[in-house]
Design a protein around this motif. Structure first.
Motif, PDB file in Angstrom:
ATOM      1  N   ARG A  71       0.806  -1.212   0.000  1.00  0.00           N
ATOM      2  CA  ARG A  71       0.000   0.000   0.000  1.00  0.00           C
ATOM      3  C   ARG A  71       0.834   1.254   0.000  1.00  0.00           C
ATOM      4  NH1 ARG A  71      -2.491   0.226   5.888  1.00  0.00           N
ATOM      5  NH2 ARG A  71      -3.438  -1.708   5.346  1.00  0.00           N
ATOM      6  N   ARG A  72       2.083   1.188   0.432  1.00  0.00           N
ATOM      7  CA  ARG A  72       2.881   2.406   0.440  1.00  0.00           C
ATOM      8  C   ARG A  72       3.288   2.830  -0.961  1.00  0.00           C
ATOM      9  NH1 ARG A  72       6.490   3.636   4.578  1.00  0.00           N
ATOM     10  NH2 ARG A  72       8.221   3.083   3.265  1.00  0.00           N
TER      11      ARG A  72
ATOM     12  N   PRO B 246      -0.254   8.508  -1.771  1.00  0.00           N
ATOM     13  CA  PRO B 246      -0.994   8.997  -0.603  1.00  0.00           C
ATOM     14  C   PRO B 246      -1.844  10.189  -1.006  1.00  0.00           C
ATOM     15  CG  PRO B 246       1.390   9.014  -0.226  1.00  0.00           C
ATOM     16  CD  PRO B 246       1.171   8.737  -1.662  1.00  0.00           C
ATOM     17  N   PHE B 247      -2.885  10.487  -0.235  1.00  0.00           N
ATOM     18  CA  PHE B 247      -3.854  11.493  -0.644  1.00  0.00           C
ATOM     19  C   PHE B 247      -3.224  12.853  -0.867  1.00  0.00           C
ATOM     20  CE2 PHE B 247      -3.581  11.379   3.917  1.00  0.00           C
ATOM     21  CZ  PHE B 247      -3.497  12.706   4.268  1.00  0.00           C
ATOM     22  N   TRP B 248      -2.208  13.196  -0.094  1.00  0.00           N
ATOM     23  CA  TRP B 248      -1.687  14.552  -0.215  1.00  0.00           C
ATOM     24  C   TRP B 248      -0.837  14.737  -1.457  1.00  0.00           C
ATOM     25  CZ3 TRP B 248       3.541  14.174  -0.100  1.00  0.00           C
ATOM     26  CH2 TRP B 248       4.088  13.085   0.588  1.00  0.00           C
TER      27      TRP B 248
ATOM     28  N   HIS C 119       0.596  18.139  -3.712  1.00  0.00           N
ATOM     29  CA  HIS C 119       1.979  18.451  -3.406  1.00  0.00           C
ATOM     30  C   HIS C 119       2.925  17.528  -4.138  1.00  0.00           C
ATOM     31  CE1 HIS C 119       0.757  21.215  -0.261  1.00  0.00           C
ATOM     32  NE2 HIS C 119      -0.239  20.391  -0.094  1.00  0.00           N
ATOM     33  N   ARG C 120       4.209  17.912  -4.142  1.00  0.00           N
ATOM     34  CA  ARG C 120       5.179  17.098  -4.862  1.00  0.00           C
ATOM     35  C   ARG C 120       5.274  15.730  -4.242  1.00  0.00           C
ATOM     36  NH1 ARG C 120       9.081  21.276  -2.837  1.00  0.00           N
ATOM     37  NH2 ARG C 120       8.129  20.120  -1.220  1.00  0.00           N
TER      38      ARG C 120
ATOM     39  N   ARG D   8       9.115   6.620  -3.689  1.00  0.00           N
ATOM     40  CA  ARG D   8       9.449   5.825  -2.505  1.00  0.00           C
ATOM     41  C   ARG D   8      10.083   4.507  -2.940  1.00  0.00           C
ATOM     42  NH1 ARG D   8       7.031   8.128   1.829  1.00  0.00           N
ATOM     43  NH2 ARG D   8       5.124   9.233   1.461  1.00  0.00           N
TER      44      ARG D   8
ATOM     45  N   LEU E 110       8.020  -3.564   7.233  1.00  0.00           N
ATOM     46  CA  LEU E 110       7.504  -2.216   7.153  1.00  0.00           C
ATOM     47  C   LEU E 110       6.148  -2.158   6.484  1.00  0.00           C
ATOM     48  CD1 LEU E 110      10.664  -0.206   6.165  1.00  0.00           C
ATOM     49  CD2 LEU E 110       9.754  -0.680   8.404  1.00  0.00           C
TER      50      LEU E 110
ATOM     51  N   ILE F 207      -4.709  17.482   5.264  1.00  0.00           N
ATOM     52  CA  ILE F 207      -3.798  18.306   6.070  1.00  0.00           C
ATOM     53  C   ILE F 207      -3.823  19.752   5.591  1.00  0.00           C
ATOM     54  CG2 ILE F 207      -1.418  18.616   6.806  1.00  0.00           C
ATOM     55  CD1 ILE F 207      -0.987  15.700   6.559  1.00  0.00           C
ATOM     56  N   ASP F 208      -3.943  19.940   4.276  1.00  0.00           N
ATOM     57  CA  ASP F 208      -3.904  21.310   3.754  1.00  0.00           C
ATOM     58  C   ASP F 208      -5.092  22.118   4.275  1.00  0.00           C
ATOM     59  OD1 ASP F 208      -5.202  20.522   0.422  1.00  0.00           O
ATOM     60  OD2 ASP F 208      -5.433  19.520   2.345  1.00  0.00           O
TER      61      ASP F 208
ATOM     62  N   ARG G 243      10.176  11.791   9.942  1.00  0.00           N
ATOM     63  CA  ARG G 243      11.105  10.854   9.307  1.00  0.00           C
ATOM     64  C   ARG G 243      12.439  10.851  10.019  1.00  0.00           C
ATOM     65  NH1 ARG G 243       9.607   9.027   4.245  1.00  0.00           N
ATOM     66  NH2 ARG G 243       7.585   9.660   4.984  1.00  0.00           N
TER      67      ARG G 243
ATOM     68  N   GLU H  88       1.404   2.565  11.002  1.00  0.00           N
ATOM     69  CA  GLU H  88       1.375   2.775   9.549  1.00  0.00           C
ATOM     70  C   GLU H  88       1.100   4.229   9.202  1.00  0.00           C
ATOM     71  OE1 GLU H  88      -1.356  -0.068   8.091  1.00  0.00           O
ATOM     72  OE2 GLU H  88      -0.090  -1.732   8.743  1.00  0.00           O
TER      73      GLU H  88
ATOM     74  N   ARG I 157       4.236   6.111   9.246  1.00  0.00           N
ATOM     75  CA  ARG I 157       5.098   5.898   8.072  1.00  0.00           C
ATOM     76  C   ARG I 157       4.582   6.660   6.859  1.00  0.00           C
ATOM     77  NH1 ARG I 157       6.942   4.349  11.587  1.00  0.00           N
ATOM     78  NH2 ARG I 157       8.572   2.929  12.114  1.00  0.00           N
ATOM     79  N   ARG I 158       3.264   6.821   6.797  1.00  0.00           N
ATOM     80  CA  ARG I 158       2.648   7.470   5.626  1.00  0.00           C
ATOM     81  C   ARG I 158       2.769   8.968   5.668  1.00  0.00           C
ATOM     82  NH1 ARG I 158      -1.811   3.949   5.868  1.00  0.00           N
ATOM     83  NH2 ARG I 158      -2.528   5.319   7.528  1.00  0.00           N
TER      84      ARG I 158
ATOM     85  N   PRO J  95       3.925  12.807   5.705  1.00  0.00           N
ATOM     86  CA  PRO J  95       5.018  13.457   4.975  1.00  0.00           C
ATOM     87  C   PRO J  95       6.193  13.796   5.879  1.00  0.00           C
ATOM     88  CG  PRO J  95       3.070  14.858   5.054  1.00  0.00           C
ATOM     89  CD  PRO J  95       2.657  13.534   5.558  1.00  0.00           C
TER      90      PRO J  95
ATOM     91  N   GLU K 214      10.557  18.186   5.536  1.00  0.00           N
ATOM     92  CA  GLU K 214      10.595  19.228   4.497  1.00  0.00           C
ATOM     93  C   GLU K 214       9.258  19.361   3.790  1.00  0.00           C
ATOM     94  OE1 GLU K 214      14.259  20.871   5.144  1.00  0.00           O
ATOM     95  OE2 GLU K 214      12.770  21.491   3.665  1.00  0.00           O
ATOM     96  N   GLU K 215       8.613  18.213   3.553  1.00  0.00           N
ATOM     97  CA  GLU K 215       7.301  18.243   2.899  1.00  0.00           C
ATOM     98  C   GLU K 215       6.290  19.007   3.730  1.00  0.00           C
ATOM     99  OE1 GLU K 215       7.983  15.986  -0.560  1.00  0.00           O
ATOM    100  OE2 GLU K 215       6.048  16.779   0.092  1.00  0.00           O
TER     101      GLU K 215
ATOM    102  N   ALA L 209       6.854  22.647   3.597  1.00  0.00           N
ATOM    103  CA  ALA L 209       6.337  23.225   2.349  1.00  0.00           C
ATOM    104  C   ALA L 209       4.831  23.419   2.433  1.00  0.00           C
ATOM    105  CB  ALA L 209       6.699  22.321   1.185  1.00  0.00           C
ATOM    106  N   MET L 210       4.148  22.428   3.023  1.00  0.00           N
ATOM    107  CA  MET L 210       2.701  22.537   3.141  1.00  0.00           C
ATOM    108  C   MET L 210       2.297  23.682   4.055  1.00  0.00           C
ATOM    109  SD  MET L 210       1.865  18.511   3.421  1.00  0.00           S
ATOM    110  CE  MET L 210       0.110  18.535   3.462  1.00  0.00           C
TER     111      MET L 210
END
Lengths: 330, 284
Positions: free
Chosen positions: A71-72, A76-78, A82-83, A87, A96, B182-183, B206, B243, B246-247, B249, B252-253, B256-257
């Protein structure tokens, strides 16, 4: 080699592929990758399908290695606004990824690595001792420590005609499958009538048994489920109520019968919370009787109880080999 | 679409909806009572240090109006009150020192004035989407003796029930990871802050050190769900927690947001080499 964008060191010199024979692959867990720096490869018997060692692998050796969509790797939704960083894609045996990535054998199954099973066993044993009302902890302890006893039980069932039928038909003892009014109508002294009396007197229900979660074999999961559902019938056959003393006696009987470590631990540590007088009754009369009955009786899981509701309890006791309970108030 | 999103994010057995919102809600409903115990056992008590560091970074003066979003059980709110109280006491002591040449009558009069302002007009509003978490927080407040300066509001971080330009500081500690958009949450934060207001976000992030990252992963995936099962009786919620970390951001991301939402002077501070990061921004 996978594209790495987050600065992590490149992890593998060996491409991942399932079931590679011949040269042993390094385990990709912490220890394995450390050894790899010195060109030491972990022996092949340590590495499970999926590329991880037996300590951290979530798939048991019996499960087919299934490549699942990790799933990773999906956006992801964001990422829509965004950039996105590319991965590294990870093999299906990677700890993981989510545990659901491994093949789920039955509804409610949670695949666990041997390390997790060990931690669960220790944690649930401790918790069950601290708080005896945590029945879920007792259940978890039974599942995580039953890896030797459960196959034994399953084989005993397979080699017995009635037990074999139970394994084929997989009956469940639940309020929805039992006809309570019919059982109540049976004559006194019959198994059905005494069972319903036991449920009503002690205010218990057969539906409160937890389904198995950590057993990595579908048939063994049924065996342990059957054992849990038959527990109330054990109370009925042994004539023990659901107070602390009664539960310990049933645990002793079950420990001798099934050999499940959870029963042995419960039988050994349960009496810790009893008063001296009860301990004396337990030690002198109840436990010796329970052990003798347990040794003499045939396997309790080999009885198709659902087809014997009309049979008198006494006759069923004789048939199985349980001695009459001692005349002690429990 | 939302269906794929829901399926991807939440494979919790009990969740029959595919909507992420309901999934998160149900997860926190079931963990509310054991939330604090689980926090202590998972982080071995270190989460207290992290929250203290956040408070020191904030350095609120008496009179600050704080909005703590996703602050269910009130950890940040209680720390804020303690901090402001001790700052206020120091202020009062300084004032008293200056008044040492006054008569006893004048001193007792000045006590009367300050009696009802122990917190010095500071207020904290705790906003959470989940009623159970708020309930636990209110009980904790009663138990610990926090009565004034606290308000408990049920609300969604993506759509806050407050007016524009209301708060001096906005914090979200270990909550922004559970927000679906999040935005939107960041835009709302920008909206409700006064000009000159500060945005502070404490969140798992991270880990850059590769060895620590492997150890952290091993601990997260092998130990935390086990702790969840043994202590809270809930494996799946804590599997989800690990999980979602891990998902999320990386530093740095997220920076930026936050900048995209309009905040200026955005910066982050790594705690424990990136296990946790505090992001800070100003509305200027």
């Amino acid at each position: 080699m996978w594209p790495i964008a987050d600065g992590a060191t490149s992890r593998s010199l060996v491409p991942h592929s399932a079931g590679v024979q011949g040269r042993s692959r390094p385990c990709q867990c912490l220890v394995g990758s450390f050894l790899l720096r010195f060109n030491i490869y972990t022996p092949s018997w340590v590495v499970r399908p999926g590329g991880y060692c037996w300590v951290t692998a979530e798939c048991s050796p019996l499960l087919p290695h299934v490549e699942t969509h990790h799933r990773r790797d999906a956006a992801p939704f964001w990422d829509e606004t965004h950039r996105r960083l590319p991965r590294p894609s990870r093999p299906a045996g990677d700890p993981l990824r989510s545990s659901e990535g491994c093949y789920q054998l039955y509804p409610g199954h949670i695949p666990t690595s041997p390390l997790q099973k060990a931690l669960l066993a220790a944690g649930s044993a401790f918790m069950a001792l601290c708080d005896p009302y945590r029945h879920d902890m007792v259940a978890v302890l039974g599942e995580t420590t039953g890896c030797l006893a459960l196959p034994n039980l399953r084989d005993k069932m397979k080699h017995h005609p009635e037990g074999y039928r139970i394994l084929q038909e997989r009956p469940r003892i639940r309020l929805s499958t039992l006809d309570m009014s019919k059982l109540r109508g049976l004559p006194d002294g019959s198994l059905g009538r005494e069972y319903v009396r036991f449920l009503e007197d002690n205010k218990v229900s057969p539906d409160t048994r937890m389904p198995p979660k950590f057993v990595d074999d579908e048939e063994l999961a049924y065996v342990i489920q059957r054992y849990r559902e038959v527990h109330d019938l054990m109370h009925t056959l042994l004539g023990m109520p659901t107070n602390m003393l009664g539960e310990i006696v049933v645990k002793w009987f079950e420990a001798v019968q099934t050999g499940l470590p959870m029963c042995v631990l419960g039988a050994a540590f349960g009496p810790v919370r009893l008063s001296a007088r009860k301990l004396q009754v337990l030690a002198t009369e109840l436990v010796p009787w329970a052990i003798r009955s347990g040794r003499n009786a045939s396997c309790i899981l080999n009885v198709y109880y659902e087809q014997r509701w009309e049979q008198p309890v006494e006759s069923l006791r004789k048939e199985i080999g349980i001695f009459p309970p001692p005349a002690v108030r429990v | 679409g939302l269906g794929v999103l829901g399926l991807e994010l939440f494979k919790v057995d009990c969740i029959s909806f595919s909507c992420p919102f309901f999934a998160v809600y149900q997860v926190f409903e079931s963990v509310a009572k054991k939330y604090d115990v689980m926090n202590d056992s998972m982080t071995l008590g270190i989460h207290r240090v992290w929250k203290d560091i956040l408070m020191h970074k904030m350095n609120p003066s008496p009179g600050t109006l704080l909005l703590d979003v996703a602050g269910g059980t009130g950890d940040i709110a209680f720390r804020f009150i303690n901090y402001v109280r001790s700052a206020r006491e120091r202020q009062l002591q300084r004032k008293l020192k200056n008044h040492q040449n006054l008569s006893w009558q004048e001193i007792s009069e000045s006590y009367q004035e300050d009696k009802f302002k122990l917190l010095g007009d500071s207020q904290v509003v705790v906003c959470d989407i989940n009623k159970e978490m708020l309930k636990v927080g209110k009980q904790k407040a009663q138990h610990l003796g926090y009565s004034e300066g606290l308000s408990w509001v049920l609300g969604n971080a993506e759509e806050l029930p407050f007016d524009d330009d209301k708060f001096d500081v906005y914090t979200i500690a270990f909550g922004i990871r559970n927000v679906t958009r999040i935005d939107l949450a960041l835009e709302e934060a920008y909206r409700v802050l006064k000009p000159g207001g500060r945005f502070l976000c404490l969140e798992f992030s991270r880990v850059s050190n590769p060895l620590l990252s492997r150890l952290y992963d091993l601990y997260s995936f092998q130990v935390i769900p086990v702790l969840g099962e043994v202590i809270a009786g809930d494996w799946k919620s804590y599997q989800y927690l690990v999980e979602s970390i891990r998902r999320f951001p990386p530093q740095e991301e997220l920076k930026a947001m936050i900048e995209d939402a309009g905040f200026l002077k955005v910066d982050y501070q790594n705690l424990n080499s990136g296990i946790v990061a505090i992001h800070s921004g100003f509305k200027l």
